[in-house]
Motif scaffolding. Sequence first.
Motif, PDB file in Angstrom:
ATOM      1  N   MET A 195       0.816  -1.215   0.000  1.00  0.00           N
ATOM      2  CA  MET A 195       0.000   0.000   0.000  1.00  0.00           C
ATOM      3  C   MET A 195       0.852   1.269   0.000  1.00  0.00           C
ATOM      4  N   ASP A 196       0.218   2.408  -0.424  1.00  0.00           N
ATOM      5  CA  ASP A 196       0.858   3.714  -0.287  1.00  0.00           C
ATOM      6  C   ASP A 196       0.798   4.101   1.187  1.00  0.00           C
ATOM      7  N   SER A 197       1.758   4.849   1.658  1.00  0.00           N
ATOM      8  CA  SER A 197       1.752   5.414   3.018  1.00  0.00           C
ATOM      9  C   SER A 197       1.405   4.387   4.102  1.00  0.00           C
ATOM     10  N   ASN A 227      11.010   7.114   2.347  1.00  0.00           N
ATOM     11  CA  ASN A 227      11.188   5.656   2.338  1.00  0.00           C
ATOM     12  C   ASN A 227      12.668   5.368   2.124  1.00  0.00           C
ATOM     13  N   PRO A 228      13.397   4.945   3.151  1.00  0.00           N
ATOM     14  CA  PRO A 228      14.841   4.722   2.976  1.00  0.00           C
ATOM     15  C   PRO A 228      15.125   3.694   1.882  1.00  0.00           C
ATOM     16  N   ASP A 229      16.321   3.779   1.298  1.00  0.00           N
ATOM     17  CA  ASP A 229      16.681   2.865   0.202  1.00  0.00           C
ATOM     18  C   ASP A 229      16.522   1.402   0.610  1.00  0.00           C
ATOM     19  N   TRP A 230      16.767   1.112   1.889  1.00  0.00           N
ATOM     20  CA  TRP A 230      16.730  -0.292   2.312  1.00  0.00           C
ATOM     21  C   TRP A 230      15.310  -0.784   2.633  1.00  0.00           C
ATOM     22  N   SER A 231      14.314   0.117   2.483  1.00  0.00           N
ATOM     23  CA  SER A 231      12.948  -0.246   2.889  1.00  0.00           C
ATOM     24  C   SER A 231      12.404  -1.424   2.077  1.00  0.00           C
ATOM     25  N   TRP A 232      11.665  -2.295   2.718  1.00  0.00           N
ATOM     26  CA  TRP A 232      11.023  -3.424   2.039  1.00  0.00           C
ATOM     27  C   TRP A 232       9.550  -3.123   1.756  1.00  0.00           C
ATOM     28  N   TYR A 233       9.157  -1.854   1.982  1.00  0.00           N
ATOM     29  CA  TYR A 233       7.781  -1.427   1.680  1.00  0.00           C
ATOM     30  C   TYR A 233       7.769  -0.690   0.341  1.00  0.00           C
ATOM     31  N   ALA A 234       6.694  -0.867  -0.449  1.00  0.00           N
ATOM     32  CA  ALA A 234       6.576  -0.134  -1.716  1.00  0.00           C
ATOM     33  C   ALA A 234       6.277   1.340  -1.442  1.00  0.00           C
ATOM     34  N   GLY A 235       5.403   1.611  -0.481  1.00  0.00           N
ATOM     35  CA  GLY A 235       5.048   2.995  -0.149  1.00  0.00           C
ATOM     36  C   GLY A 235       5.953   3.533   0.954  1.00  0.00           C
ATOM     37  N   ALA A 236       5.812   4.851   1.230  1.00  0.00           N
ATOM     38  CA  ALA A 236       6.665   5.480   2.251  1.00  0.00           C
ATOM     39  C   ALA A 236       6.376   4.880   3.623  1.00  0.00           C
ATOM     40  N   ALA A 237       7.429   4.327   4.223  1.00  0.00           N
ATOM     41  CA  ALA A 237       7.257   3.647   5.512  1.00  0.00           C
ATOM     42  C   ALA A 237       7.786   4.486   6.669  1.00  0.00           C
ATOM     43  N   SER A 238       8.102   5.758   6.405  1.00  0.00           N
ATOM     44  CA  SER A 238       8.635   6.638   7.453  1.00  0.00           C
ATOM     45  C   SER A 238       8.014   8.021   7.273  1.00  0.00           C
TER      46      SER A 238
END
Length: 342
Positions: free
Chosen positions: A165-167, A198-209
């Motif tokens: 999901m987004d956000s 969304n940090p480069d290492w994120s495993w989420y498609a949407g912004a996770a921060s």
Amino acid sequence: MLRILFIGCGNISNVWLSSLSSRSDVDICGVVDLNREAAVKKASDFGLKCPVFTDVSLAIETVNPDAAVDNIIPSGRLELAEKCMKAGLHVLSEKPLADSMENAKKIIALSDRYEKQFFVMQNRRYNTGMFSFKNAIDSGRLGEAGYLGAEFFRDPRFGGFRERMDSPLLLDMAIHTFDQARFLLGRDPVSVHCHEYNPDWSWYAGAASAICTFRFEDNIIFHYTGSWCAPGMKTSWDSSWRFIGSSGTCIWKGTGLPEAEAIIQRENNESFNETSRVDIDIVECNPGGHEGCINEMINGLQSGIRPQTDCRDNIKSLAMVFAAIRSSTEKREVFINEILEV
Ligand SMILES: NC(=O)c1ccc[n+]([C@@H]2O[C@H](COP(=O)([O-])OP(=O)(O)OC[C@H]3O[C@@H](n4cnc5c(N)ncnc54)[C@H](O)[C@@H]3O)[C@@H](O)[C@H]2O)c1
């Protein structure tokens, strides 16, 4: 006896069913999931002898319940709410109230039109630490409210809808923290500046921060910073909090009890304030979490008194989420009324 149709048999349903299946005033008269095996397994795990369905309308027709519990994913919430309330059922729903403000307003309109209740799970309000923290703020011992801060840093790997999901942080998790801020301050939000990333290492498609600065009524600032892809040194799921008033500070790490210090009143004007520990009255919330909120929801159905998480109030917590997302997208301060009045 309240006859409940239980809909949605994924992860969170274990928590609801542990609480509901132990109540003597509730009869779980049917279990529904699009995935029949999930429904069959859930009924068996909780020793439920009721029938299992994949279709909500057929389930309602067959078992004639008084209320539905909605534990499905957010994108299906409006359609399910309409089916249930139109058929005369109250709805006890998981958060978030809806997947958009438009759909949240439609759910409230359906609740008005069919005169059925729609309550939203906000389990993170129901905690002895939260109740005691709120009491410390309300006691006036720390002076006028000026600032509330919450930090939330964790790194769960859920798989499933959250990773697509987004956000995901703002929509799926920060709704809890924003709702806790409204509860603690007892005031409504006015506007927000937000930056999602969304940090480069994120495993989420949407912004996770995200970093958000809300202005509340009475010019109180609520600052939120959080991430769902922050490895190490995790905060509690309930966030780590700091409240600053004109004469003292209270902190709560999201576990145990809050701690506070206040200025010692002095006769002569010295350069630096001295502070001393403030005794905080413990306000018990037992049971807490989901069970505490479910108790209030069921009391609400029985007494006709709307609980604190009625959809008409809860939409303000959801508006904080959508205002923050809009602020991040449009890179400007967004007023909560822009979101509520659409
Ligand atoms: N309050 C909390 O602390 C908390 C924690 C986790 C999840 N949640 C919320 O609970 C809800 C469910 O989350 P989850 O983690 O259990 O999800 P999940 O994906 O594990 O389970 C959802 C289940 O609903 C079923 N389903 C989906 N659409 C359906 C429909 N239209 N009719 C019948 N069944 C349907 C799916 O087949 C699945 O079994 C979400 O809104 C989530 O945000 C809340």
